[in-house]
Design an enzyme around this catalytic site. Structure first.
Site, PDB file in Angstrom:
ATOM      1  N   GLY A 203       1.012  -0.952   0.498  1.00 37.60           N
ATOM      2  CA  GLY A 203       0.063   0.626   0.192  1.00 37.60           C
ATOM      3  C   GLY A 203       0.762   1.344  -0.346  1.00 37.60           C
ATOM      4  N   GLU A 425      -5.504  33.142 -10.331  1.00 31.68           N
ATOM      5  CA  GLU A 425      -6.134  31.780  -9.612  1.00 31.68           C
ATOM      6  C   GLU A 425      -7.812  32.154  -9.454  1.00 31.68           C
ATOM      7  OE1 GLU A 425      -5.166  29.791  -8.000  1.00 31.68           O
ATOM      8  OE2 GLU A 425      -3.092  30.130  -8.147  1.00 31.68           O
TER       9      GLU A 425
HETATM   10 ZN    ZN Z   1      -3.344  27.703 -11.732  1.00 33.03          ZN
END
Ligand code: ZN
Ligand code: ADP
Length: 606
Positions: A203, A425
């Site tokens: 894992g 952003e």
């Molecule tokens: Zn970005």
């Protein structure tokens, strides 16, 4: 310091002390009373009739003077013997009693040779000890390179139990049998049950493989030996192999017990793999195979190992009678994450508003270690804020910290860069807000975090997703392209800040075409046969894909088409919302952080 070394060390000390005492006694004590005279003075004293007695040795004369007036003690003297043929005649004339003596040099020779030898021996002893430590083998000296005592961590009474491991119920179930066996090996053998020998926990990092192995030992009440695969492989050829031998020897003495090897891939890499076969690793691996074949599990020793890269393991390790059982320890789902959070939250005081369920929903893909880290970060924040209880706001901020690395307000972007990041952003966020069904925007920030992210838009899914429709994938690509698009719209050109976005967008587009058959042109065909679960096809060379070059070209074209389509869509959308973009970026520049709902309000206004 090991016992045998302690003994040899004290013996050495004793020798040195005795030697020193003898030295002082033999040389210094008599010399204090002997006056050393020049030969000429001796001759004068002799001529004046002051000498009472002389002992002649090969190299010197030892003698007694006649006592001076007032004192009874005769004075002793010594002088170096000079070639003087008349000496005997003169002694006779002066009526001096004289004797010859052959000096015993035995003791002095011993002193001359033995003391320096002892001193050198002592220095050598310490230097070698130092060297041994310098080689990075803990407390072991140079002479015991192969002994792995210092590196094996043996835990006798492991307090960890299955209650401490959450979210891995299937793995726990599979390991239940091992616990039964370790508790009563006799019962198992009597009933002829198939005894497990080697269990491989497979894992991703931080999912609790080590914790699980330790819990098995804790539940069964047996000793837990652990060692990391990377520690086996040292710079000297043969050291690793002798460590393996040592480990098994110790385990057999302590049976019933568990031997746990972390990072098995460090020794277990397929032999001959890589550009240069690593001789030391191969020897270590071979020794491990020999030991595994050689031990009888009926004595109650179970070997467990962990790896996150089972596909590179040497197939020999996975043959029957070796690590023939694999237990998958995967990242937990929402319920599992909640359980893990609860395990770790037990050690802290949670406020009444702290809602772990919300945190669990926010953190798909987080490993157990990440979740433990969230609780830890939240506790630190609580302490820093002088609060008594961990509140929800601390938990939420801890998630952000773990997601994006620690806040680094100190990193300074220049004004131009900051503006770019802000538009970038807000671009992402506006696209996400425009398409229904996108993951909700939590907040947008231009506080740089971690190493790579200059700013980020925190868009967290509210649930785990197992299925996604084609439009959802397209929307994801669009959101990723939003950043770059906004930069182009405002500044007229792109920057390097969008690289990661493009990588991710391209990956999504590629899997749409290659894995999910979402291209009309290529048809409902998959070109990317999923690699078979874990361990079955280790030896097969990594296939490059069994399609023609023509198809490869078509795939590339289709990927391009998907990206281009989304690019145009986003361009159109952002052009329409340019005013919202500008205002949003202004607010963001001003405050560095805004929430998704605030941006939504700005968007709706325009
Ligand atoms: Zn970005
Ligand atoms: P691995 O060996 O898989 O890399 P570890 O067992 O070392 O992971 O896990 C590191 C830490 O993360 C553990 O000590 C524990 O605090 C936490 N952790 C990981 N998985 C779990 C889990 N399933 N339940 C509770 N805690 C976990």
């Amino acid at each position: 310091m090991p016992v045998n070394k302690k003994i040899s060390f004290s013996v050495l000390c004793a020798f040195l002390t005795i030697g020193a005492v003898m030295f002082v006694h033999n040389f210094l004590t008599p010399m204090q009373m002997l006056e050393e005279l020049p030969y000429s003075e001796f001759k004068t004293l002799l001529a004046n009739g002051n000498v009472a007695e002389v002992t002649v040795t090969r190299q010197s004369l030892l003698g007694k003077l006649k006592p001076e007036e007032g004192s009874k003690e005769p004075k002793l003297f010594t002088t170096v013997r000079v070639e003087d043929p008349d000496l005997v005649k003169e002694l006779n004339v002066r009526n001096v009693k004289f004797t010859g003596m052959i000096e015993s040099t035995f003791l002095r020779d011993i002193m001359w040779w033995v003391i320096p030898a002892l001193i050198f021996g002592g220095i050598w002893f310490f230097v070698i000890r130092r060297l041994g430590q310098g080689l990075g083998q803990g407390q072991k000296g140079f002479m015991t390179v192969g002994k792995s005592k210092a590196k094996i961590y043996a835990e006798k009474d492991t307090k960890v139990t299955f209650a401490d491991v959450a979210g891995v119920e299937e793995a726990k179930e599979e390991l239940g049998e091992v616990i039964d066996f370790l508790k009563t090996p006799e019962k198992f053998t009597r009933l002829g049950g198939k005894i497990p020998k080697g269990i491989l926990l497979v894992g991703p990092p931080g999912t609790g493989k080590t914790l699980l192995a330790r819990a098995v030992a804790g539940e069964a009440g047996v000793t837990f030996f652990s060692i990391s695969g990377s520690e086996f492989v040292e710079m000297f050829v043969g050291v690793g192999a002798s460590r393996v031998r040592d480990l098994f020897e110790q385990a057999k003495i302590k049976a019933p017990c568990i031997i746990f090897i972390d990072e098995l891939d460090a020794i277990g890499k397929a032999r001959g793999a890589g550009p240069m076969a690593h001789e030391e690793r191969e020897q270590t691996l071979n020794q491990l195979l020999v030991e595994m074949d050689g031990f009888d599990p009926r004595i109650g020793v179970i070997l467990m190992a962990a790896t996150n890269r089972p596909e590179i393991l040497d197939p020999a390790l996975l043959r029957p009678g070796r690590f023939d059982r694999q237990v998958l320890v995967d990242r937990a789902d929402k319920i599992g994450r909640l359980a893990i959070l609860r395990v770790h939250a037990k050690q802290v005081v949670l406020g009444p508003d702290a809602d772990l369920e919300v945190i669990a929903a926010m953190t798909p893909g987080f490993s157990g270690a990440d979740l433990a880290n969230i609780i830890n970060e939240a506790t630190l924040l609580t302490v820093r804020r002088n609060k008594e209880q961990v509140g929800h706001s601390e938990l939420q901020e801890a998630v952000e910290r773990v997601v994006a690395g620690l806040e680094k307000k100190s990193r300074v972007l220049n004004k131009m860069e900051k503006e770019r990041v802000a538009y970038h952003e807000v671009g992402h966020a506006l696209v996400a807000l425009s398409f229904p069904g996108s993951d909700p925007i939590q907040k947008i920030s231009i506080i740089p975090r971690g190493i790579a992210a200059l700013g980020y838009t925190l868009q967290l899914p509210t649930e785990d997703r197992f299925l996604m429709a084609k439009t959802e994938l397209e929307n994801k690509i669009a959101v990723l392209l939003g950043g770059r698009n906004a930069e182009e719209l405002i500044f007229g050109e792109a920057s390097t800040g969008a690289q990661n976005d493009l990588v991710r967008a391209t990956d999504i587009a590629k899997s749409m075409i290659k894995s999910y058959g979402m291209s009309e042109k290529l048809g409902t065909v998959t070109f990317d046969r999923e690699r078979q679960p874990l361990l079955m096809q280790i030896q097969a060379p990594l296939e490059k894909g069994d399609y023609s070059e023509e198809t490869a070209r078509e795939i590339d074209c289709e990927v391009r088409r998907i990206i281009d389509e989304q690019y145009d869509r986003v361009k159109w959308l952002l052009a329409e919302q340019k005013r919202a973009l500008i205002e949003g970026a202004k607010v963001l520049l001003d405050r560095e952080v805004i929430s998704g709902s605030e941006l939504k309000a700005i968007m709706d206004k325009h």
